[in-house]
Design an enzyme around this catalytic site. Structure first.
Site, PDB file in Angstrom:
ATOM      1  NE  ARG A 399      -3.888  23.849  32.102  1.00  0.00           N
ATOM      2  CZ  ARG A 399      -2.650  23.408  32.250  1.00  0.00           C
ATOM      3  NH1 ARG A 399      -2.033  22.830  31.226  1.00  0.00           N
ATOM      4  NH2 ARG A 399      -2.010  23.536  33.396  1.00  0.00           N
ATOM      5  CG  ASN A 402      -9.672  34.273  26.248  1.00  0.00           C
ATOM      6  OD1 ASN A 402     -10.758  34.011  26.760  1.00  0.00           O
ATOM      7  ND2 ASN A 402      -9.563  35.004  25.154  1.00  0.00           N
ATOM      8  CE1 TYR A 414      -5.301  17.346  23.780  1.00  0.00           C
ATOM      9  CE2 TYR A 414      -7.099  16.811  25.273  1.00  0.00           C
ATOM     10  CZ  TYR A 414      -5.793  16.626  24.848  1.00  0.00           C
ATOM     11  OH  TYR A 414      -5.001  15.730  25.499  1.00  0.00           O
ATOM     12  CG  HIS A 441      -4.247  34.510  17.514  1.00  0.00           C
ATOM     13  ND1 HIS A 441      -4.848  33.370  17.983  1.00  0.00           N
ATOM     14  CD2 HIS A 441      -4.282  35.397  18.537  1.00  0.00           C
ATOM     15  CE1 HIS A 441      -5.225  33.547  19.236  1.00  0.00           C
ATOM     16  NE2 HIS A 441      -4.900  34.779  19.599  1.00  0.00           N
TER      17      HIS A 441
END
Length: 530
Positions: A399, A402, A414, A441
């Site tokens: 959290r 970044n 979310y 990623h």
């Protein structure tokens, strides 16, 4: 005896006594002067001690004020984080679609901490390590070749074909600015006609999806693969592609509900965001669109210049880490068959440089790069990260590492997922966010390096999920902070080790075919070294 004689005798006796008392009086005066000088010296020493104590108290009070300010900001961030944490019990108000991130004028945490001399000393230690890298590289070159050599061929290779990168990025920027903006503006102007509302919305959605897929989906991949860009140039194109996708999605996501709620009266113009506000959003350091952000009154150009200078220094730092700590090790490893022993030795060789790369990436991008653009645009909310280094759980680390990306994943991933499902399936919502992050990623690393090796996906979607639930916010002991740092060292070592081994395996054993299994099978698993 006459009276005159008696008086003379008395005068002589008195004079004699006076003359005999004069040395004693002179000694007494000298003693008094010495005592006075000693008193003055004592007073001066006392004044110096008093000034010294006052100066120490002033410095301590200033230091305490800075520490209290840093702790206050941390507590405020913690309170905000508590109100926005997925496990918070009061979710009915928090998950309403019309609520979102609130921007507040505040400084970056490292800028505040660097005001403290003790923290600034740690920063100076990293600068000293960079100087040591430079000196050691020059010394080795001088010993080996008999002259000082500053060879930056690695830079020239990694950032090659910058001309192609510039014109491709310009086309992506032009579309990201004009495409979503004008498609939504046309849809907004036609949306309030009752008979054609559904058709207009469907046509606008299809047009926008096709344009987004073409210009921000296929086009960057085509540029990377067709022109065979080197690694750094590839990462520029791919990361900018991801940034433009997230920015344009935020603009669409924030503008569409506002247009649907806006029902202008007859004769009134439709309220729609200005193009200048969207252009500002494309360059400001946030992924959450707002028409207005808190702004600073002026620009500190010396602060901008220093941040860009630090970014350049970080690139040189990365260069020396690769040249001194990675390339020599993995060049030798490339001549050895891949085995458990080779992997373990390479892992521990790569743990320290891997952690240095992580900290350099954090400092160069999340602090220097974002603060430089924030200063040039007078963007006042500088909370791009929190004190992730103090985390005792991986849930808190994810959290706070970044904030820019976390806010986008939280509000558009979310929270929207929970809103669509009626605030249920919290674990599924968390897993979906991890899956999206892992896929993005892996996509960036696959196209950036030019080969498929799902190390990043496995660490995010596998180990990252396990650590997120196992090392949660209930872990408060400092021991868990040590465990977190140990896991970070090992994780970064795994990333650097496996990607470097695969890179040299791709060079030693190039592909001979284009079948699906040959493209997705790591070369380091099947390559037979000569």
């Amino acid at each position: 005896m006459s009276t005159h004689d008696t008086s003379n005798t008395t005068v002589r006796r008195t004079r004699g006594r006076t003359e005999s008392q004069r040395p004693a009086e002179n000694g007494s005066i000298r003693q008094h002067d010495n005592h006075t000088n000693m008193s003055h010296a004592t007073l001066r020493n006392e004044d110096m001690e008093r000034m010294k104590a006052e100066l120490i108290r002033h410095v301590q009070s200033r230091l305490n004020e800075l520490l209290e300010q840093a702790l206050s900001d941390s507590m405020q961030s913690l309170c905000r984080n508590t109100h926005t944490h997925p496990d918070h019990t009061h979710t009915d108000d928090r998950h309403k679609p019309d609520q979102g991130k609130v921007f507040v004028a505040r400084c970056s945490l490292l800028d505040e901490l660097f005001e403290i001399s003790h923290i600034r000393t740690i920063y100076h230690m990293f600068i000293a390590a960079l100087l040591l890298f430079i000196i050691s590289t020059l010394a080795v070159d001088y010993i080996d070749q008999g002259r000082l050599v500053l060879d930056f061929d690695l830079f020239y290779y990694a950032f090659g074909q910058l001309g192609t990168v510039v014109w491709a990025w310009t086309l992506m920027l032009a579309y990201a600015l004009l495409g979503p903006y004008y498609v939504l503006s046309v849809w907004a102007s036609l949306n309030h006609s009752r008979g054609w509302r559904t058709c207009v919305s469907a046509a606008a959605a299809l047009t926008l999806c096709a344009a987004q897929t073409s210009m921000l989906g296929i086009f960057p991949v085509y540029i990377v693969l067709h022109y065979q860009l080197p690694p750094a140039s590839r990462f520029i194109i791919i990361l900018e592609q991801i940034r433009f996708v997230m920015k344009s999605y935020s603009f669409i996501r924030e503008t569409t509900p506002a247009v649907l709620k806006n029902t202008p009266q007859k004769g009134e113009p439709l309220r729609y965001p200005s193009l200048s506000s969207y252009l500002y959003f494309l360059f400001c350091p946030t992924l959450i669109y707002r028409e207005v952000y808190p702004r600073n009154p002026y620009i500190r150009w010396n602060y901008v210049g220093m941040n860009f200078l630090k970014i350049l220094a970080s690139l040189f730092y990365l260069y020396f880490i690769l040249v001194r700590l990675c390339i020599p090790v993995f060049t030798n490893k490339s001549n050895q068959p891949f085995s458990t022993r080779t992997f373990i030795l390479a892992l521990f060789h790569a743990a320290f440089p891997g952690m240095l790369m992580l900290m350099l990436g954090f400092y160069a991008f999340l602090h220097c790069w974002l603060n430089a653009f924030a200063e040039m645009l007078r963007f006042a909310d500088r909370m791009f990260y929190r004190d992730w280094w103090n985390s005792t759980s991986f849930a808190n680390y994810y959290r706070t590492w970044n904030i820019v990306v976390h806010d986008w994943l939280y509000y558009y991933g979310y929270r929207d997922f929970l809103w669509l499902t009626g605030h249920k399936l919290r674990s599924v919502a968390t897993l979906s966010v991890f899956a999206v992050s892992a896929l993005v990623h892996e996509y960036a690393f696959t196209l950036g390096f030019g080969f498929f090796y799902p190390v990043m996906f496995c660490t995010f979607a596998g180990i990252g999920v396990v650590f997120n639930f196992a090392m949660n916010d209930k872990r408060k002991s400092p021991v868990w902070n040590i465990i977190m740092w140990t896991c970070l060292f090992i994780g970064q070592g795994v990333h650097v080790c496996l990607y470097c081994v695969e890179w040299y395996a791709q060079i030693q054993c190039p592909r001979t075919g284009t079948s699906f299994w040959e493209l997705v099978t790591p070369r380091s698993w099947i390559c037979s070294y000569q």
